[in-house]
Design a protein around this motif. Structure first.
Motif, PDB file in Angstrom:
ATOM      1  N   HIS A  49       0.871  -1.180   0.000  1.00 49.21           N
ATOM      2  CA  HIS A  49       0.000   0.000   0.000  1.00 49.21           C
ATOM      3  C   HIS A  49       0.902   1.223   0.000  1.00 49.21           C
ATOM      4  O   HIS A  49       1.733   1.389   0.902  1.00 49.21           O
TER       5      HIS A  49
ATOM      6  N   THR B 154      -4.443   9.354   2.601  1.00 46.89           N
ATOM      7  CA  THR B 154      -4.678   8.052   3.226  1.00 46.89           C
ATOM      8  C   THR B 154      -5.372   8.226   4.575  1.00 46.89           C
ATOM      9  O   THR B 154      -4.955   9.028   5.413  1.00 46.89           O
ATOM     10  N   GLN B 155      -6.447   7.457   4.781  1.00 47.11           N
ATOM     11  CA  GLN B 155      -7.208   7.516   6.021  1.00 47.11           C
ATOM     12  C   GLN B 155      -6.654   6.531   7.051  1.00 47.11           C
ATOM     13  O   GLN B 155      -6.053   5.514   6.684  1.00 47.11           O
TER      14      GLN B 155
ATOM     15  N   ARG C  38      -7.745   4.082   8.950  1.00 41.93           N
ATOM     16  CA  ARG C  38      -8.046   2.649   8.950  1.00 41.93           C
ATOM     17  C   ARG C  38      -7.919   2.005   7.563  1.00 41.93           C
ATOM     18  O   ARG C  38      -8.213   0.821   7.406  1.00 41.93           O
ATOM     19  N   GLU C  39      -7.498   2.775   6.567  1.00 40.68           N
ATOM     20  CA  GLU C  39      -7.490   2.298   5.185  1.00 40.68           C
ATOM     21  C   GLU C  39      -6.620   1.062   4.980  1.00 40.68           C
ATOM     22  O   GLU C  39      -6.885   0.239   4.116  1.00 40.68           O
TER      23      GLU C  39
ATOM     24  N   TRP D 160      -9.185  -1.809   6.616  1.00 42.24           N
ATOM     25  CA  TRP D 160     -10.386  -2.017   5.817  1.00 42.24           C
ATOM     26  C   TRP D 160     -10.988  -0.670   5.436  1.00 42.24           C
ATOM     27  O   TRP D 160     -10.656   0.364   6.013  1.00 42.24           O
ATOM     28  N   SER D 161     -11.887  -0.691   4.462  1.00 39.33           N
ATOM     29  CA  SER D 161     -12.690   0.477   4.110  1.00 39.33           C
ATOM     30  C   SER D 161     -14.140   0.035   4.013  1.00 39.33           C
ATOM     31  O   SER D 161     -14.434  -1.160   3.867  1.00 39.33           O
TER      32      SER D 161
ATOM     33  N   ASP E 238     -17.949   1.156   2.241  1.00 38.18           N
ATOM     34  CA  ASP E 238     -18.655   2.003   1.289  1.00 38.18           C
ATOM     35  C   ASP E 238     -20.008   2.394   1.881  1.00 38.18           C
ATOM     36  O   ASP E 238     -21.047   1.786   1.584  1.00 38.18           O
TER      37      ASP E 238
ATOM     38  N   GLY F 271      -8.304  -4.354   3.740  1.00 36.99           N
ATOM     39  CA  GLY F 271      -7.045  -3.723   3.386  1.00 36.99           C
ATOM     40  C   GLY F 271      -5.896  -4.709   3.418  1.00 36.99           C
ATOM     41  O   GLY F 271      -6.067  -5.896   3.724  1.00 36.99           O
TER      42      GLY F 271
ATOM     43  N   VAL G 164      -2.547   8.183  11.027  1.00 35.35           N
ATOM     44  CA  VAL G 164      -2.400   6.909  10.321  1.00 35.35           C
ATOM     45  C   VAL G 164      -1.426   5.982  11.032  1.00 35.35           C
ATOM     46  O   VAL G 164      -1.781   4.854  11.392  1.00 35.35           O
TER      47      VAL G 164
END
Length: 341
Positions: free
Chosen positions: A80, A86-87, A89-90, A93-94, A96, A123, A179
């Motif tokens: 990654h 970049t968030q 928890r990205e 997982w993400s 929607d 992720g 992050v």
């Protein structure tokens, strides 16, 4: 590296065949010249289960180490590249939420049941720790899966160990401090909770019997890289094995070049080696001048680009194009004054 790595390239059947000129940043881990100090840092990270944080100048090979280790050991590989957006928890997982809201309204009108897991996207750290759970998007083991999540690196991982993984989190310093802080618990405990589905994700049990697993090292390796754009949290540094990649000297540059040339098609001639030495010598001259002018020094990546150009275009020291190559590849016109040729 360990004896387990011996013959890994032969087992994979992937060495050679691809022209090294075609893909200067291929990142497939096929070739990497690992110094003894770096090899030791990797072994310490594996022995302790700690992440490996790599520091060094851009172009020094930080991002190339993780795919090399994964390939040599036959472990699954994920990466990654962190950006300013970049968030926190990205990497885990993400979710929607926009699509879920729209679907929920339709499901409510129809009286259908709603499955929140359908909107979960695992992720890279989830895939590394619990690939079967990632495939199910966190659903229970006995749940019927109609929308399995595909491994994002399935082409690389199809014939690699189900029980082991290497994760590259590249340029972690670009992210907001939230992050790296959000990774402290998952990297330490190898577990996290997916709030939207109310499930805890943790390292899955190995597929192979316990007596076939190595007890001298961890099953997962997380490699972080930084270009020092931002200071990293002390809490993260404390939890990592930290290694700084040095600037490669002339001898190491030539060694790296020979390894890459030997990995490509055709025979490496004495003229090729002499060319690698000449380009390395020129790079050292440019570095000295850059140091005097206090500007960025050319990296190993730029050395390899210059060598690729020379081989592809038939450029040799003393040619008219030699000076042009130096100014366009080894240095950038806006960086330095004076005549580097």
């Amino acid at each position: 590296m360990t004896q387990e790595q011996t013959g890994a390239r032969e087992r994979s059947g992937e060495r050679g065949g691809a022209d090294w000129l075609d893909t200067p940043d291929r990142g497939d881990g096929r070739v990497y010249v690992i110094a003894p100090e770096l090899d030791f840092a990797v072994r310490v990270a594996l022995a302790t289960g700690r992440p490996l944080l790599l520091r060094g100048r851009p172009g020094s090979g930080k991002s190339s180490l993780a795919p090399y280790i994964a390939r040599e050991l036959g472990w699954r590989y994920y990466e990654h590249v962190v950006t300013y957006r970049t968030q926190p928890r990205e990497l885990l997982w993400s979710f929607d939420s926009v699509r879920r809201l729209g679907d929920a309204q339709v499901a409510t009108r129809r009286g259908d049941a709603h499955d929140d897991a359908a909107y979960v996207q695992p992720g890279v750290l989830w895939w590394a720790l619990a690939p079967e759970s990632a495939r199910r998007r966190g659903r229970p083991d006995d749940a019927e899966i109609t929308d399995p999540c595909p491994d994002p690196f399935v082409k690389v991982n199809s014939d690699r160990s189900r029980d082991h993984a290497v994760v590259l989190i590249d340029e972690i310093d670009k992210a907001d401090p939230d992050v790296p802080n959000s990774l402290l618990v998952p990297l330490g405990s190898h577990r996290f909770r997916v709030a939207e589905i109310g499930r805890d994700i943790e390292t899955e049990q190995p597929v192979l019997p316990a007596d076939t697993q190595s007890t001298a090292r961890a099953r997962h390796l997380v490699v972080l890289t930084t270009n020092e754009e931002r200071e990293l949290p002390q809490a993260l540094l404390r939890r990592c094995v930290v290694h700084t990649l040095p600037e490669h000297d002339q001898r190491m540059l030539v060694r790296i070049a020979k390894e890459h040339m030997e990995d490509g098609p055709g025979e490496v001639t004495e003229a090729d080696v002499e060319l690698a030495e000449a380009v390395a010598e020129k790079l050292m001259e440019v570095r000295d001048q850059a140091g005097k002018q206090d500007v960025r020094r050319p990296s190993t990546a730029e050395y390899m680009d210059a060598l690729r150009a020379c081989r592809a275009l038939g450029i040799r020291p003393g040619d008219d194009e030699w000076r042009l190559l130096t100014r366009n590849v080894l240095i950038k016109p806006q960086q330095m004054t004076g005549d580097p040729a």
